[in-house]
Design a protein around this motif. Structure first.
Motif, short mmCIF file in Angstrom:
data_model
loop_
_atom_site.label_atom_id
_atom_site.label_comp_id
_atom_site.label_asym_id
_atom_site.label_seq_id
_atom_site.Cartn_x
_atom_site.Cartn_y
_atom_site.Cartn_z
N THR A 1 -50.04 13.64 -33.84
CA THR A 1 -50.12 12.86 -32.59
C THR A 1 -48.86 12.05 -32.39
OG1 THR A 1 -52.54 12.72 -32.64
CG2 THR A 1 -51.37 11.00 -31.43
N THR B 1 -45.88 13.56 -30.81
CA THR B 1 -45.96 13.90 -29.39
C THR B 1 -45.71 12.64 -28.55
OG1 THR B 1 -48.33 13.42 -29.09
CG2 THR B 1 -47.74 15.58 -30.02
N ASP B 2 -46.02 12.73 -27.25
CA ASP B 2 -45.82 11.56 -26.38
C ASP B 2 -47.09 10.74 -26.24
OD1 ASP B 2 -47.29 13.33 -24.89
OD2 ASP B 2 -46.19 12.98 -23.02
N ARG B 3 -48.11 11.06 -27.02
CA ARG B 3 -49.36 10.31 -26.96
C ARG B 3 -49.41 9.29 -28.08
NH1 ARG B 3 -53.39 12.03 -23.76
NH2 ARG B 3 -55.04 11.23 -25.10
N ASN C 1 -43.22 5.18 -30.49
CA ASN C 1 -44.62 5.44 -30.23
C ASN C 1 -45.42 4.21 -30.66
OD1 ASN C 1 -46.98 6.76 -29.39
ND2 ASN C 1 -46.26 8.73 -30.21
#
Length: 366
Positions: free
Chosen positions: A78, A81-83, A200
């Motif tokens: 996760t 990624t961009d989340r 993030n």
């Protein structure tokens, strides 16, 4: 800020990147897997750091998380990624512990932290001002005080937000633009901060806080949620407690106490049975108290017992050493919890083979 002249081993609670610096260096040396931008280690190496293992050069990596490897793989994937990542679970399921170690392994620093409370202001998520400079100079870059989130955006690192659902809803929503647009506007300066690759957010939330400040649907969509469960079986929980107690005893420089596995196993058994509302053999139903009774509480009970045994006891951990802390962990509500605990003692502990001394010690302090 940590005193740079103070060695990590002299600190009561060094940051993960300091306490496990040798392991991180060893992993970095053998890590030949692809790394996302600005990651210290590859996703494979991050999971190895969390789950433990033996490197090709023989270096032993200690397990930081004892549980399903797949959960850690999903969490790490996760963050690539961009989340953003939301670690959800009941108290004592190692959410903060995992969050800290993820940040240490990925960014090399776990200190970009926002501690969520009911009084957390929007400035903790966005930015604030040095009011002395603001009055003297007006809104200038020099007067701006960046939040940990802004600092993480500018440097391409991970920001941590603890107890996200304790933060007021209107403050939570300050994250929406950050997570969706990867941008933090600063209208007072007529500019914006755009996140650098590697940025993030890891947030943690206690699922018993549902209804306190629930996440809006808009904010929840920006997170991938990983639920950290309580230990699946007694052996995993005993291992977790044993490992952490050994670490704490070493940090606190408690005098050596012979192996305490029997008492650890007993405390873990008591907690698991009270949590589940039934004895391990499934034959006897018991009342569950209001307290969480997680591995974190078990660690505290055993550590307190070790201190008593070392300083005021025989030097060997006995049931009488853990009884007081155990009763204190179980009985939070003096009425309902007291009833549940008394019933457990009389129905289960009193009749269990090898538990006579434990039963007597608990009765005495109860």
């Amino acid at each position: 800020m940590s005193d740079p002249m103070l060695l990590a081993e002299e600190r009561l609670r060094p940051h993960a990147e300091e306490a496990y610096a040798a392991e991180l260096v060893a992993l970095e040396a053998v890590d030949d897997k692809p790394r996302p931008p600005r990651w210290r280690l590859s996703p494979w190496a991050v999971v190895t750091y969390l789950m433990g293992g033996t490197l090709p050069d023989g270096t032993e990596i200690s397990a930081k998380y004892i549980g399903a490897r797949r959960l850690m793989e999903v969490a790490v994937a996760t963050l690539a990624t961009d989340r953003a990542l939301l670690l959800l679970g009941v108290p004592g399921t190692a959410k903060s512990w995992v969050s800290e170690h993820l940040a240490a392994a990925i960014s090399g620093s776990s200190t970009l932290l926002v501690q969520g409370t009911s009084g957390t202001p929007e400035e903790a998520i966005r930015y604030g001002w040095n009011y002395a400079k603001l009055l003297a100079e007006g809104p200038t870059p020099g007067a701006l005080v960046p939040s940990p989130v802004m600092t993480a955006m500018e440097s391409g690192r991970l920001a941590r937000i603890e107890e996200l659902t304790r933060i007021p809803s209107d403050v939570q929503d300050a994250l929406i633009t950050v997570l969706s647009e990867k941008t933090l506007p600063i209208p007072e300066l007529g500019r914006e901060v755009q996140a650098v690759k590697g940025f993030n957010v890891i947030a943690t939330a206690n699922d018993r806080d549902r209804g306190v400040n629930d996440l809006s649907s808009a904010l929840r969509r920006r997170f991938n949620t990983v639920v950290l469960p309580l230990p699946a079986d007694v052996e995993d929980e005993v291992r977790i407690v044993t490992t952490r107690v050994a670490d704490l005893a070493d940090t606190l420089e408690l005098p050596d106490v012979p192996a305490a596995e029997d008492e650890i196993r007993r405390v873990v058994t008591v907690f698991r049975e009270l949590r589940s509302g039934v004895t391990a053999d499934g034959r006897t139903a018991v009342k569950s108290p209001s307290s969480t009774l997680s591995a974190a509480e078990a660690i505290s009970v055993i550590t307190s017992g070790l201190a008593l045994a070392a300083h005021f006891g025989t030097g060997v951990l006995q049931p009488s050493d853990v009884a007081a802390a155990l009763v204190g962990a179980v009985v939070k509500d003096p009425v309902s919890d007291k009833v549940a605990w008394t019933e457990y003692l009389e129905v289960v502990a009193r009749n269990r083979t090898g538990w006579a001394e434990f039963y007597s010690a608990c009765r005495e302090v109860s």
